[in-house]
Write a protein that holds these residues in place. Structure first.
Motif, PDB file in Angstrom:
ATOM      1  N   GLY A   1       0.775  -1.234   0.000  1.00 18.20           N
ATOM      2  CA  GLY A   1       0.000   0.000   0.000  1.00 18.20           C
ATOM      3  C   GLY A   1       0.804   1.281   0.000  1.00 18.20           C
ATOM      4  N   GLY A   2       0.095   2.341  -0.373  1.00 14.17           N
ATOM      5  CA  GLY A   2       0.714   3.645  -0.534  1.00 14.17           C
ATOM      6  C   GLY A   2       1.167   4.268   0.776  1.00 14.17           C
ATOM      7  N   SER A   3       0.453   3.981   1.844  1.00  7.88           N
ATOM      8  CA  SER A   3       0.828   4.586   3.120  1.00  7.88           C
ATOM      9  C   SER A   3       2.196   4.070   3.555  1.00  7.88           C
ATOM     10  N   LEU A   4       2.364   2.769   3.432  1.00 10.05           N
ATOM     11  CA  LEU A   4       3.656   2.168   3.768  1.00 10.05           C
ATOM     12  C   LEU A   4       4.720   2.622   2.763  1.00 10.05           C
TER      13      LEU A   4
ATOM     14  N   ALA B   1      -1.991  17.222   0.963  1.00 14.04           N
ATOM     15  CA  ALA B   1      -1.256  15.948   0.888  1.00 14.04           C
ATOM     16  C   ALA B   1      -2.009  14.856   1.645  1.00 14.04           C
ATOM     17  N   HIS B   2      -1.828  13.633   1.212  1.00  9.78           N
ATOM     18  CA  HIS B   2      -2.502  12.500   1.854  1.00  9.78           C
ATOM     19  C   HIS B   2      -2.086  12.390   3.324  1.00  9.78           C
ATOM     20  N   TYR B   3      -3.031  12.013   4.177  1.00  8.89           N
ATOM     21  CA  TYR B   3      -2.734  12.000   5.609  1.00  8.89           C
ATOM     22  C   TYR B   3      -1.591  11.058   5.986  1.00  8.89           C
TER      23      TYR B   3
ATOM     24  N   ALA C   1      -3.639  14.934  -6.199  1.00  7.95           N
ATOM     25  CA  ALA C   1      -4.130  15.056  -4.827  1.00  7.95           C
ATOM     26  C   ALA C   1      -5.333  14.137  -4.641  1.00  7.95           C
ATOM     27  N   THR C   2      -5.373  13.481  -3.486  1.00  8.33           N
ATOM     28  CA  THR C   2      -6.460  12.533  -3.232  1.00  8.33           C
ATOM     29  C   THR C   2      -7.825  13.216  -3.278  1.00  8.33           C
ATOM     30  N   GLY C   3      -7.935  14.358  -2.650  1.00  7.21           N
ATOM     31  CA  GLY C   3      -9.224  15.024  -2.528  1.00  7.21           C
ATOM     32  C   GLY C   3      -9.789  15.469  -3.868  1.00  7.21           C
TER      33      GLY C   3
ATOM     34  N   VAL D   1       7.386  12.627  -4.752  1.00 10.33           N
ATOM     35  CA  VAL D   1       6.111  12.732  -5.472  1.00 10.33           C
ATOM     36  C   VAL D   1       5.179  11.612  -5.010  1.00 10.33           C
ATOM     37  N   ASP D   2       4.008  11.998  -4.528  1.00 13.58           N
ATOM     38  CA  ASP D   2       2.993  11.017  -4.159  1.00 13.58           C
ATOM     39  C   ASP D   2       2.116  10.765  -5.392  1.00 13.58           C
ATOM     40  N   GLY D   3       2.509   9.738  -6.136  1.00 13.76           N
ATOM     41  CA  GLY D   3       1.769   9.389  -7.352  1.00 13.76           C
ATOM     42  C   GLY D   3       0.881   8.184  -7.136  1.00 13.76           C
TER      43      GLY D   3
ATOM     44  N   TRP E   1       3.665   4.773  -6.190  1.00  9.18           N
ATOM     45  CA  TRP E   1       2.719   4.468  -7.276  1.00  9.18           C
ATOM     46  C   TRP E   1       1.918   3.230  -6.857  1.00  9.18           C
ATOM     47  N   ASP E   2       0.625   3.417  -6.644  1.00 13.95           N
ATOM     48  CA  ASP E   2      -0.238   2.299  -6.245  1.00 13.95           C
ATOM     49  C   ASP E   2      -0.722   1.535  -7.467  1.00 13.95           C
ATOM     50  N   ALA E   3      -0.619   0.223  -7.419  1.00 13.47           N
ATOM     51  CA  ALA E   3      -1.186  -0.593  -8.495  1.00 13.47           C
ATOM     52  C   ALA E   3      -2.650  -0.916  -8.230  1.00 13.47           C
ATOM     53  N   HIS E   4      -3.056  -0.825  -6.970  1.00  7.68           N
ATOM     54  CA  HIS E   4      -4.442  -1.213  -6.639  1.00  7.68           C
ATOM     55  C   HIS E   4      -5.420  -0.066  -6.829  1.00  7.68           C
ATOM     56  N   LYS E   5      -4.959   1.028  -7.395  1.00  5.95           N
ATOM     57  CA  LYS E   5      -5.892   2.091  -7.753  1.00  5.95           C
ATOM     58  C   LYS E   5      -6.164   2.028  -9.257  1.00  5.95           C
ATOM     59  N   MET E   6      -5.191   2.460 -10.069  1.00  5.80           N
ATOM     60  CA  MET E   6      -5.490   2.542 -11.503  1.00  5.80           C
ATOM     61  C   MET E   6      -4.864   1.424 -12.344  1.00  5.80           C
TER      62      MET E   6
HETATM   63  C1  LIG Z   1      -4.620   6.335  -1.788  1.00  2.00           C
HETATM   64  C2  LIG Z   1      -3.522   7.281  -1.557  1.00  2.00           C
HETATM   65  C3  LIG Z   1      -2.534   7.047  -0.592  1.00  2.00           C
HETATM   66  C4  LIG Z   1      -2.594   5.875   0.354  1.00  2.00           C
HETATM   67  O1  LIG Z   1      -2.448   4.679  -0.279  1.00  2.00           O
HETATM   68  P1  LIG Z   1      -2.956   3.301   0.368  1.00  2.00           P
HETATM   69  O2  LIG Z   1      -2.518   2.328  -0.640  1.00  2.00           O
HETATM   70  O3  LIG Z   1      -4.425   3.409   0.521  1.00  2.00           O
HETATM   71  O4  LIG Z   1      -2.264   3.133   1.677  1.00  2.00           O
HETATM   72  C5  LIG Z   1      -1.499   7.939  -0.492  1.00  2.00           C
HETATM   73  N1  LIG Z   1      -1.442   9.018  -1.270  1.00  2.00           N
HETATM   74  C6  LIG Z   1      -2.376   9.299  -2.200  1.00  2.00           C
HETATM   75  C7  LIG Z   1      -2.242  10.518  -3.060  1.00  2.00           C
HETATM   76  C8  LIG Z   1      -3.450   8.441  -2.372  1.00  2.00           C
HETATM   77  O5  LIG Z   1      -4.387   8.731  -3.296  1.00  2.00           O
END
Ligand SMILES: *Cc1c(COP(=O)(O)O)cnc(C)c1O
Length: 463
Positions: free
Chosen positions: A144-147, A181-183, A238-240, A263-265, A292-297
């Motif tokens: 995950g992205g948080s980690l 920025a993401h929490y 940005a997440t929001g 960069v938070d991508g 870069w999260d694979a479980h989003k896009m």
């Molecule tokens: C979803 C997201 C995260 C967190 O990722 P998780 O995989 O849910 O832990 C961090 N930053 C951004 C910009 C996000 O959209």
């Protein structure tokens, strides 16, 4: 007990058939998008206590359990699923989860799963190439992205304060980030021992985007406060809001001033695969670190995220550890030195199988299609009276308001009967409704129905 493989085949067949029916029904929108039964009632309905105490499930009773389990959950494949930013997974990735579940090769140590580890290496190499970090970059997949953000910032901390691992964190480090920025980034600062107060906000415009021309002032403020910048964070997107920071402008500033550029991508890096949208990430190659999260896009199940650094040695410096049973000799093929995790799932396989099935092109087309649907929603909403759309969407995330009443109340009403799932977010202190178009099944009909329903509920709540 060793596996009874015949029972396994029967149970697996039940699973495949159950899931096929579930996805089919979900995609057609033939059922509520989510269930909201309270946990106690649901536990009762699923017979959880009895199953836990007595066991004895068979392929037949499991089939019944699975159907009820799926029915009470949230349907990500449903056209009206416009809520949280998790993928409606594509089936090749689902196969990988199944394979992992049976073969279980947690591969942070190469010998624990040579093929799984090698698949991850190649997926990472592909990601590094795609980002423009080429042969000199380093990476690892995490849960995950948080980690991933935590890991990247640990690398940044090691660069700014190499002794922090052994001596503790110097009190003068600062993390520069926009409030949008993401929490998980603020959390990471706290976990890393910087403390939340070390997060110094960057100036942003009314939509929460970093003001590049104000960056020198921000750096001055940090220095006047007696602090050293450990890293500067930008969002892609940005997440929001789903809006992108100007990576090139920010990256050039960071390069000139020697500030680590993160960069938070998590959500938006996948747009690199779409010709039409790649420009949104212009300048990404200037990043020192990227997630870069694979479980989003990229349409894998949760969770699979990449931490990528422009210089491989930066990632290797993030952690230092001793454990005589794991760490000795040449560990050139082990990823364990780069992650919080010790045992780590075969995350590479999920990404790989989606790539192998759909190709880069197919995944890029998916991003483009979802972004186009969101844009379509924005076009339709703008034409309707009562709707306010504060910006033109850049991704598949759109924020908007209906009327001037309580937006959260509208959201509640839409979710009450499971007609739609959507979220909300604040922009400049004002709460908006928010959709993330994640399911390929979402079409114009869905969007029109959503707008109709919001209009109806909105008129009622503002009465
Ligand atoms: C979803 C997201 C995260 C967190 O990722 P998780 O995989 O849910 O832990 C961090 N930053 C951004 C910009 C996000 O959209």
């Amino acid at each position: 007990m060793i596996w009874n493989v015949e029972e396994f085949v029967r149970a697996a067949t039940v699973t495949v058939e159950g899931l096929a029916a579930y996805v089919d029904e979900s995609q057609r929108g033939g059922s509520p998008v989510l269930g909201r039964r309270p946990p106690r009632e649901l536990a009762e309905k699923l017979g959880l206590v009895r199953w836990i105490r007595e066991g004895g499930m068979t392929p037949e009773s499991y089939a019944e359990f699975l159907a009820a389990y799926l029915d009470e959950g949230t349907r990500l494949h449903h056209p009206a699923h416009l809520g949280h930013q998790v993928a409606a997974p594509d089936f090749p990735a689902a196969l990988a989860d199944f394979v992992h579940g049976a073969a279980n090769n947690p591969m942070a140590i190469y010998e624990m799963g040579a093929s799984a580890a090698t698949v991850e290496f190649e997926v990472l190499r592909w990601m590094l190439d795609t980002v423009g970090f080429g042969d000199t970059g380093g990476g690892v997949l995490t849960h995950g992205g948080s980690l991933a953000n935590l890991t990247a910032l640990l690398a940044a901390r090691a660069a700014a304060a190499p002794d922090a691992w052994t001596d503790g964190v110097p009190a003068d480090l600062a993390l520069l980030a926009p409030a949008s920025a993401h929490y998980s980034l603020t959390r990471a600062a706290a976990i890393l021992g910087l403390g939340e107060r070390a997060v110094m906000p960057l100036d942003v415009d009314a939509l929460g985007r970093i003001e590049v021309t104000r960056l020198p002032d921000a750096l001055d403020r940090v220095r006047r406060a007696g602090r050293r910048p450990m890293a500067l964070v930008a969002g892609a997107c940005a997440t929001g809001t789903g809006l992108h920071d100007d990576l090139r402008g920010i990256g050039e500033f960071c390069a000139e001033t020697g500030v680590w550029f993160h960069v938070d991508g998590a959500h938006g890096a996948s747009a690199l695969l779409s010709e039409e949208h790649r420009h949104l990430l212009d300048g990404i190659e200037l990043a020192d670190s990227l997630i870069w999260d694979a479980h989003k896009m990229l349409r894998t199940s949760s969770l699979a995220a990449a931490v990528l650094t422009r210089r491989e040695s930066d990632l290797d410096a993030a952690f230092q550890q001793r454990a005589s049973y794991l760490f000795y000799g040449d560990q050139g093929s082990d990823l364990i030195g780069r992650t919080v995790e010790c045992s780590k799932a075969e995350l590479g396989l999920k990404v790989f199988l989606n790539l192998a099935w759909r190709g880069e092109r197919g995944l890029g087309d998916h991003v483009a299609r979802q972004y186009a649907t969101a844009r379509r929603f924005w076009e339709l909403a703008r034409q309707r009276p009562g709707f306010t759309c504060p910006y033109e969407p850049e991704s598949n995330i759109v924020c908007f308001r209906y009327g001037t009443g309580d937006q959260v109340e509208i959201r509640e009403r839409l979710m009450e009967d499971g007609a739609f799932q959507l979220t909300s977010a604040e922009i400049d202190g004002v709460r908006h409704l928010r959709i993330a178009v994640m399911a390929p099944a979402t079409d114009d009909k869905t969007l029109e129905a959503l707008l109709d329903r919001i209009g109806e509920e909105g008129r009622q709540t503002s009465r």
